[in-house]
Design an enzyme around this catalytic site. Structure first.
Site, PDB file in Angstrom:
ATOM      1  N   SER A 112       0.869  -1.183   0.000  1.00  0.00           N
ATOM      2  CA  SER A 112       0.000   0.000   0.000  1.00  0.00           C
ATOM      3  C   SER A 112       0.900   1.226   0.000  1.00  0.00           C
ATOM      4  CB  SER A 112      -0.868   0.023   1.268  1.00  0.00           C
ATOM      5  OG  SER A 112      -1.447   1.315   1.433  1.00  0.00           O
ATOM      6  N   TYR A 171      -1.069  -1.193  10.137  1.00  0.00           N
ATOM      7  CA  TYR A 171      -1.230  -1.486   8.698  1.00  0.00           C
ATOM      8  C   TYR A 171      -0.006  -0.990   7.909  1.00  0.00           C
ATOM      9  CZ  TYR A 171      -3.674  -1.530   4.150  1.00  0.00           C
ATOM     10  OH  TYR A 171      -4.046  -1.760   2.840  1.00  0.00           O
TER      11      TYR A 171
HETATM   12  P1  NAP Z   1     -11.274  -6.365   0.830  1.00  0.00           P
HETATM   13  O1  NAP Z   1     -12.239  -5.943  -0.188  1.00  0.00           O
HETATM   14  O2  NAP Z   1     -11.546  -6.135   2.269  1.00  0.00           O
HETATM   15  O3  NAP Z   1     -10.917  -7.914   0.599  1.00  0.00           O
HETATM   16  C1  NAP Z   1      -9.983  -8.530   1.434  1.00  0.00           C
HETATM   17  C2  NAP Z   1      -9.713  -9.910   0.920  1.00  0.00           C
HETATM   18  O4  NAP Z   1      -8.725 -10.505   1.762  1.00  0.00           O
HETATM   19  C3  NAP Z   1     -10.940 -10.793   0.976  1.00  0.00           C
HETATM   20  O5  NAP Z   1     -10.961 -11.622  -0.168  1.00  0.00           O
HETATM   21  C4  NAP Z   1     -10.722 -11.627   2.232  1.00  0.00           C
HETATM   22  O6  NAP Z   1     -11.269 -12.927   2.150  1.00  0.00           O
HETATM   23  C5  NAP Z   1      -9.218 -11.749   2.225  1.00  0.00           C
HETATM   24  N1  NAP Z   1      -8.642 -12.040   3.545  1.00  0.00           N
HETATM   25  C6  NAP Z   1      -8.558 -11.228   4.614  1.00  0.00           C
HETATM   26  N2  NAP Z   1      -7.964 -11.873   5.634  1.00  0.00           N
HETATM   27  C7  NAP Z   1      -7.667 -13.113   5.184  1.00  0.00           C
HETATM   28  C8  NAP Z   1      -7.042 -14.238   5.758  1.00  0.00           C
HETATM   29  N3  NAP Z   1      -6.606 -14.216   7.023  1.00  0.00           N
HETATM   30  N4  NAP Z   1      -6.897 -15.359   5.016  1.00  0.00           N
HETATM   31  C9  NAP Z   1      -7.345 -15.403   3.737  1.00  0.00           C
HETATM   32  N5  NAP Z   1      -7.946 -14.355   3.128  1.00  0.00           N
HETATM   33  C10 NAP Z   1      -8.107 -13.228   3.856  1.00  0.00           C
HETATM   34  O7  NAP Z   1      -9.843  -5.640   0.595  1.00  0.00           O
HETATM   35  P2  NAP Z   1      -9.188  -5.081  -0.745  1.00  0.00           P
HETATM   36  O8  NAP Z   1      -9.386  -3.632  -0.759  1.00  0.00           O
HETATM   37  O9  NAP Z   1      -9.556  -5.894  -1.897  1.00  0.00           O
HETATM   38  O10 NAP Z   1      -7.647  -5.316  -0.366  1.00  0.00           O
HETATM   39  C11 NAP Z   1      -6.856  -6.328  -0.962  1.00  0.00           C
HETATM   40  C12 NAP Z   1      -5.392  -6.021  -0.641  1.00  0.00           C
HETATM   41  O11 NAP Z   1      -5.055  -4.733  -1.164  1.00  0.00           O
HETATM   42  C13 NAP Z   1      -5.096  -5.968   0.845  1.00  0.00           C
HETATM   43  O12 NAP Z   1      -3.809  -6.486   1.100  1.00  0.00           O
HETATM   44  C14 NAP Z   1      -5.101  -4.483   1.137  1.00  0.00           C
HETATM   45  O13 NAP Z   1      -4.331  -4.150   2.273  1.00  0.00           O
HETATM   46  C15 NAP Z   1      -4.519  -3.945  -0.134  1.00  0.00           C
HETATM   47  N6  NAP Z   1      -4.806  -2.525  -0.387  1.00  0.00           N
HETATM   48  C16 NAP Z   1      -6.098  -2.091  -0.564  1.00  0.00           C
HETATM   49  C17 NAP Z   1      -6.311  -0.731  -0.806  1.00  0.00           C
HETATM   50  C18 NAP Z   1      -7.683  -0.152  -1.027  1.00  0.00           C
HETATM   51  O14 NAP Z   1      -7.783   1.085  -1.129  1.00  0.00           O
HETATM   52  N7  NAP Z   1      -8.742  -0.959  -1.098  1.00  0.00           N
HETATM   53  C19 NAP Z   1      -5.229   0.139  -0.843  1.00  0.00           C
HETATM   54  C20 NAP Z   1      -3.961  -0.347  -0.658  1.00  0.00           C
HETATM   55  C21 NAP Z   1      -3.752  -1.682  -0.438  1.00  0.00           C
HETATM   56  P3  NAP Z   1     -12.653 -13.382   2.871  1.00  0.00           P
HETATM   57  O15 NAP Z   1     -13.701 -12.394   2.523  1.00  0.00           O
HETATM   58  O16 NAP Z   1     -12.882 -14.743   2.263  1.00  0.00           O
HETATM   59  O17 NAP Z   1     -12.327 -13.429   4.321  1.00  0.00           O
END
Ligand code: NAP
Length: 246
Positions: A140, A153
């Protein structure tokens, strides 16, 4: 892209889902890991199969090393050795430092950073033996510049960058590249919980003037996962609409 097997952690929703679809569209078979969202993961596998690639869903909490060991055994038995690993699973437990509970620190470090260590360790042996592998971790921009209220985070995401660069140096000679995509503000469930005022403030810091989409991130991951990036390793690509420019 040659027919390769990719494992996407946290592939059930948001960015992970878009990554799985992008890799499937590029002709990869995809193992979709989920923790809680079994139905969404199964539905995604249906979409991937319709593209003509193999896809299966595998439940595992990747913050638990024993579940990760079992996950890799199941993927290998069902689909073959993992050639492309995308460490995408992640969570937030935001709070200002003084109010941050130790449990929230531990949970975020375990889900975001320990998970990548466990999965990379499981995947690397086969990649090194095959003399080909791609590891892409989703960090991130806050891992680069920090963010008030996200000490846990930000630390986990900065840790992912240092971890990836070290593994990149260790395995470059074996044909394994290790890169990081650092998204900015992307429209998913994770950012859906933010208050309107906070969203407006973040949008004001983005030169391109919009939130990113999961597909914006997925396209960068697909590049790092492909043959085309064979001379690129240890890099961090910010997909952030110009937010950081560092
Ligand atoms: P999200 O919509 O909340 O989805 C999170 C995903 O991670 C879900 O598929 C969830 O699976 C899975 N997950 C969480 N904990 C887990 C675990 N212990 N074991 C297996 N799966 C797990 O988040 P997102 O925005 O798509 O984020 C994806 C990645 O991008 C993350 O690493 C996040 O930090 C990073 N990121 C996001 C943003 C943003 O603005 N959205 C920005 C920077 C970085 P389940 O639903 O099956 O539990």
């Amino acid at each position: 892209m040659a027919r390769r097997l990719a494992l996407v952690t946290g592939g059930s929703r948001g960015i992970g889902r878009a990554i799985a679809l992008a890799l499937g569209k590029n002709g990869c078979d995809v193992a979709v890991n989920y923790n809680a969202s079994a139905e969404a993961a199964e539905a995604l596998c249906g979409e991937l199969s319709a593209l003509g690639v193999r896809a299966s869903a595998f439940g595992a909490d990747v913050s638990d090393r024993f579940q990760v060991e079992a996950l890799f055994k199941a993927v290998e038995a069902g689909m073959g050795p993992v050639e492309i690993l995308v460490n995408n699973a992640g969570i937030t437990r935001d709070n200002l430092l003084m109010r941050m509970k130790c449990e929230d620190w531990d949970a975020v470090l375990a889900a975001n950073l320990n998970s990548a260590f466990y999965c990379t360790k499981e995947a690397i042996r086969g990649m090194a033996k095959a003399r080909w592998g791609r590891i892409v971790s989703i960090a991130s921009v806050v891992g680069l510049i920090g963010n008030a209220g996200q000490a846990n985070y930000s630390a986990s995401k900065a840790g992912l960058i240092g971890f990836s660069r070290s593994v990149a140096r260790e395995y470059a000679a074996r044909g394994v590249t290790v890169n990081v995509v650092a998204p900015g503000f992307i429209g998913t469930d994770m950012t859906g919980v933010l208050k309107e005022q906070v969203r407006e403030a973040i949008l004001g810091q983005i030169p391109l003037g919009r939130m990113g989409s999961p597909e914006d991130v997925a396209r960068a991951v697909a590049f790092f996962a492909s043959e085309e990036s064979s001379y690129v390793t240890g890099q961090v690509l910010a997909v952030d609409g110009g937010m950081t420019m560092c």
